[in-house]
Design a protein around this motif. Structure first.
Motif, PDB file in Angstrom:
ATOM      1  N   ALA A 158      21.118   1.351 -31.787  1.00  0.00           N
ATOM      2  CA  ALA A 158      21.762  -0.144 -31.306  1.00  0.00           C
ATOM      3  C   ALA A 158      21.052  -0.560 -30.285  1.00  0.00           C
ATOM      4  O   ALA A 158      20.757  -1.737 -29.980  1.00  0.00           O
ATOM      5  CB  ALA A 158      23.119  -0.289 -31.495  1.00  0.00           C
ATOM      6  N   THR A 159      20.849   0.249 -29.169  1.00  0.00           N
ATOM      7  CA  THR A 159      20.389  -0.055 -27.888  1.00  0.00           C
ATOM      8  C   THR A 159      18.946  -0.610 -28.293  1.00  0.00           C
ATOM      9  O   THR A 159      18.547  -1.645 -27.415  1.00  0.00           O
ATOM     10  CB  THR A 159      20.337   1.143 -26.996  1.00  0.00           C
ATOM     11  OG1 THR A 159      21.807   1.431 -26.721  1.00  0.00           O
ATOM     12  CG2 THR A 159      19.712   0.686 -25.769  1.00  0.00           C
ATOM     13  N   LEU A 160      18.168   0.151 -29.001  1.00  0.00           N
ATOM     14  CA  LEU A 160      16.710  -0.326 -29.248  1.00  0.00           C
ATOM     15  C   LEU A 160      16.610  -1.454 -30.018  1.00  0.00           C
ATOM     16  O   LEU A 160      15.916  -2.570 -29.640  1.00  0.00           O
ATOM     17  CB  LEU A 160      16.097   0.617 -29.994  1.00  0.00           C
ATOM     18  CG  LEU A 160      16.029   2.115 -29.272  1.00  0.00           C
ATOM     19  CD1 LEU A 160      15.440   3.121 -30.364  1.00  0.00           C
ATOM     20  CD2 LEU A 160      15.017   2.182 -27.786  1.00  0.00           C
ATOM     21  N   ALA A 161      17.777  -1.593 -30.997  1.00  0.00           N
ATOM     22  CA  ALA A 161      17.696  -3.185 -31.800  1.00  0.00           C
ATOM     23  C   ALA A 161      18.111  -4.075 -30.869  1.00  0.00           C
ATOM     24  O   ALA A 161      17.475  -5.267 -31.007  1.00  0.00           O
ATOM     25  CB  ALA A 161      18.573  -2.752 -32.892  1.00  0.00           C
ATOM     26  N   ALA A 162      18.940  -3.974 -30.107  1.00  0.00           N
ATOM     27  CA  ALA A 162      19.474  -5.077 -29.220  1.00  0.00           C
ATOM     28  C   ALA A 162      18.336  -5.826 -28.418  1.00  0.00           C
ATOM     29  O   ALA A 162      18.280  -6.773 -28.117  1.00  0.00           O
ATOM     30  CB  ALA A 162      20.486  -4.677 -28.390  1.00  0.00           C
ATOM     31  N   GLU A 163      17.512  -4.659 -27.658  1.00  0.00           N
ATOM     32  CA  GLU A 163      16.311  -5.214 -26.990  1.00  0.00           C
ATOM     33  C   GLU A 163      15.450  -6.153 -27.758  1.00  0.00           C
ATOM     34  O   GLU A 163      15.240  -7.254 -27.239  1.00  0.00           O
ATOM     35  CB  GLU A 163      15.441  -3.896 -26.312  1.00  0.00           C
ATOM     36  CG  GLU A 163      14.461  -4.382 -25.482  1.00  0.00           C
ATOM     37  CD  GLU A 163      14.239  -3.273 -24.778  1.00  0.00           C
ATOM     38  OE1 GLU A 163      13.163  -3.280 -23.711  1.00  0.00           O
ATOM     39  OE2 GLU A 163      14.165  -1.855 -25.333  1.00  0.00           O
ATOM     40  N   SER A 164      15.046  -5.845 -29.140  1.00  0.00           N
ATOM     41  CA  SER A 164      14.378  -6.505 -29.923  1.00  0.00           C
ATOM     42  C   SER A 164      14.924  -7.822 -30.415  1.00  0.00           C
ATOM     43  O   SER A 164      14.388  -8.936 -30.180  1.00  0.00           O
ATOM     44  CB  SER A 164      13.986  -5.980 -31.340  1.00  0.00           C
ATOM     45  OG  SER A 164      12.901  -4.760 -30.932  1.00  0.00           O
ATOM     46  N   MET A 165      16.382  -7.815 -30.377  1.00  0.00           N
ATOM     47  CA  MET A 165      17.030  -9.088 -30.909  1.00  0.00           C
ATOM     48  C   MET A 165      16.961  -9.739 -29.633  1.00  0.00           C
ATOM     49  O   MET A 165      16.600 -11.144 -29.611  1.00  0.00           O
ATOM     50  CB  MET A 165      18.403  -8.567 -31.049  1.00  0.00           C
ATOM     51  CG  MET A 165      18.772  -8.068 -32.376  1.00  0.00           C
ATOM     52  SD  MET A 165      18.491  -8.844 -33.907  1.00  0.00           S
ATOM     53  CE  MET A 165      20.299  -9.545 -34.062  1.00  0.00           C
ATOM     54  N   ALA A 166      17.233  -9.541 -28.582  1.00  0.00           N
ATOM     55  CA  ALA A 166      17.227 -10.277 -27.222  1.00  0.00           C
ATOM     56  C   ALA A 166      15.800 -10.929 -27.140  1.00  0.00           C
ATOM     57  O   ALA A 166      15.813 -12.145 -26.703  1.00  0.00           O
ATOM     58  CB  ALA A 166      17.673  -9.472 -26.001  1.00  0.00           C
TER      59      ALA A 166
END
Length: 412
Positions: A158-166
Motif C-alpha cells: 500500500a505504501t508503494l501504491a499510495a505514492e503512485s496514487m498521489a
C-alpha cells in the motif's frame, strides 16, 4: 493552618530543598571546557536539525565529536538522506488518522490493538509519501484513499501504491491551492449539458454549481460508501483510466438519478443537499458503463476544448498520457518491467502552474447571481450535508482557500 495550606507549604519547602541540593551539586561539579563545548555543539546540532540546515550539519560533521551521540544521529541521518524530513501537514494527518478505521470493532483489548496497529500503519504510509515528495500538500480525504489501499494490499504494498496514487491520480488535489481540482469538477457542467440537457437546465434554474461531488472525486467515494465491496469495485474502474474519470463517473451518477432529482424542490440548498448524498442503491455496473461511454465520446482534451475550460498544462489529467510523466514509459510496456520514475513529476511540482488562457478562474463562466447565492448558502449547505459528504468535503467547502477561490470571481 488548614490542610490545604499545610500541603502547599510542604510542597514549597520540598521544592526549595530540591533546588538547593541541585545548586550544591552543580557547585561541586563545575563545568569543564570540554563539557561547555559539548553543550554548545548539541545546541547547534539541535538548531540545524530543527531548521533543516544541511550546510550547518556539514560544518559540524567535519570537526570535534561530529554528531556527538546516537540520539542526535537518529534525527540527523534521515535528514541528510532526505528520508524523514518532517512535512508541514503532519499534524493534520495525525488528526485524521485517529478518526480512521471506524468500521473496525474495538470492544476487546485485542481488537483495540488491531485497530491501533492499522492506524499506525496508515500514519506511516501517508508520512512516507509526503516526506518523499514534500511539494505535495496533504488534504483531508487522502487518508480515506490510503485506508482502502491498506485494506486490500497490506501496509508494504500500500505504501508503494499510495505514492503512485498521489503523484499520478490525486496530484491536483495535493497542491496548496484548491482551484485545480475544482476546475476538474467544473467540466461536469459541460458533460451534463451535452448528455442530458434537461438535468443541467434544472441545475441552472436552481443555481446549483458543480461542486457537490467533491468528496466523490477526492476520495473516489471511499468516504461516502460503507460497503467496501462497492468501494473496491469503483477503484477497479478508476485505476484503469485517466484521473478525470472520477468526474465522468460523477456525471453518470447524477444522470442515473434524474427522475429523483426532478422531484426535488428547485431550490439551491435543497438540490445541492440532495446531490451530495451518494446513492447507496446505485447500479454500479450501469454507472460505470455510462461513465466509460462518456470518456470514449468526450476524452479529456476534447471535453476541455468543448467546455473552453482548459486545466493546467501540468495537471495530472493533462500529463497522464504524456511520455515521461505516465505510469508506463511506452504504450506496450508491461506493468512489472521497470520501477516507476517519479522524478519528472517532482520537477512538475516544483514549477508554477501554467494556464492555457489568461482567465484567473473558471468561476468567471458562471452567472454572478449563482455564485453569490452559493457563497451565501455555503456554510448552511455544508452543515446540512455533513452526514452525507463527510468531514473532508465539509471542511474543504467551508475552508478559507475555498472562500478565497469564490472571492476571486469578484464576490466580496
Amino acid at each position: 493552618m488548614t490542610r490545604a495550606r499545610q500541603l502547599q507549604t510542604n510542597y514549597h519547602s520540598a521544592k526549595s530543598a530540591s533546588l538547593a541540593a541541585r545548586g550544591a551539586l552543580r557547585q561541586r561539579r563545575p563545568k569543564t571546557k570540554d563539557s561547555i563545548a559539548k553543550d554548545k555543539r548539541i545546541r547547534l546540532l539541535d538548531e540545524a536539525i530543527i531548521t533543516g540546515d544541511i550546510e550547518k550539519l556539514q560544518r559540524l560533521s567535519v570537526t570535534g565529536a561530529g554528531f556527538v551521540n546516537d540520539g542526535i544521529r537518529r534525527r540527523a541521518w534521515p535528514l541528510l538522506l532526505h528520508e524523514n524530513a518532517p512535512h508541514k501537514d503532519e499534524e493534520q494527518v495525525q488528526l485524521d488518522v485517529v478518526r480512521s478505521f471506524t468500521h473496525l470493532p474495538a470492544d476487546t483489548k485485542s481488537q483495540q490493538a488491531v485497530k491501533k496497529q492499522k492506524q499506525e500503519d496508515l500514519s506511516h504510509l501517508i508520512m512516507d509519501v509526503l516526506r518523499r515528495h514534500p511539494k505535495l500538500a496533504y488534504y483531508q480525504g487522502f487518508h480515506d484513499v490510503c485506508t482502502c489501499l491498506i485494506e486490500v494490499l497490506g501496509k508494504d504494498a500500500a505504501t508503494l501504491a499510495a505514492e503512485s496514487m498521489a503523484m499520478f491520480f490525486f496530484r491536483d488535489c495535493m497542491l496548496d491551492n484548491l482551484e485545480p481540482v475544482l476546475d476538474q469538477l467544473a467540466l461536469m457542467t459541460k458533460l451534463l449539458r451535452l448528455e442530458d440537457p434537461e438535468v443541467q437546465e434544472f441545475l441552472d434554474r436552481s443555481e446549483t454549481l458543480p461542486f457537490f461531488p467533491l468528496s466523490w472525486v477526492i476520495t473516489w467515494c471511499a468516504h461516502d460508501l460503507h460497503n467496501f465491496e462497492k468501494i473496491a469495485r469503483i477503484y477497479d474502474f478508476l485505476l484503469c483510466f485517466t484521473p478525470l474519470m472520477s468526474v465522468y463517473f460523477s456525471a453518470a451518477v447524477v444522470m442515473s438519478r434524474r427522475e429523483e432529482l426532478f422531484e426535488v424542490e428547485c431550490d439551491n440548498a435543497m438540490v445541492h443537499t440532495f446531490l451530495t448524498k451518494f446513492p447507496k442503491d446505485v447500479d454500479l455496473e450501469l454507472v460505470i458503463n455510462h461513465a466509460h461511454r462518456l470518456y470514449m465520446t468526450y476524452p479529456p482534451e476534447v471535453l476541455q476544448n468543448l467546455a473552453e475550460n482548459w486545466l493546467d498544462q501540468n495537471s495530472c489529467v493533462n500529463t497522464f498520457d504524456k511520455p515521461g510523466t505516465r505510469l508506463f514509459d511506452t504504450e506496450d510496456e508491461k506493468a512489472s518491467s521497470t520501477a516507476v520514475d517519479f522524478r519528472p513529476i517532482d520537477e512538475i511540482l516544483s514549477k508554477p502552474r501554467v494556464k492555457r488562457t489568461k482567465e484567473t478562474s473558471v468561476l468567471s463562466k458562471y452567472p454572478q447571481n449563482a455564485l453569490r447565492l452559493y457563497r451565501r448558502n455555503m456554510v448552511t449547505m455544508a452543515a446540512v450535508s455533513a452526514a452525507s459528504i463527510g468531514t473532508a468535503a465539509v471542511l474543504i467547502l467551508n475552508s478559507a482557500p475555498f472562500r478565497e477561490w469564490l472571492n476571486n470571481a469578484g464576490l466580496r
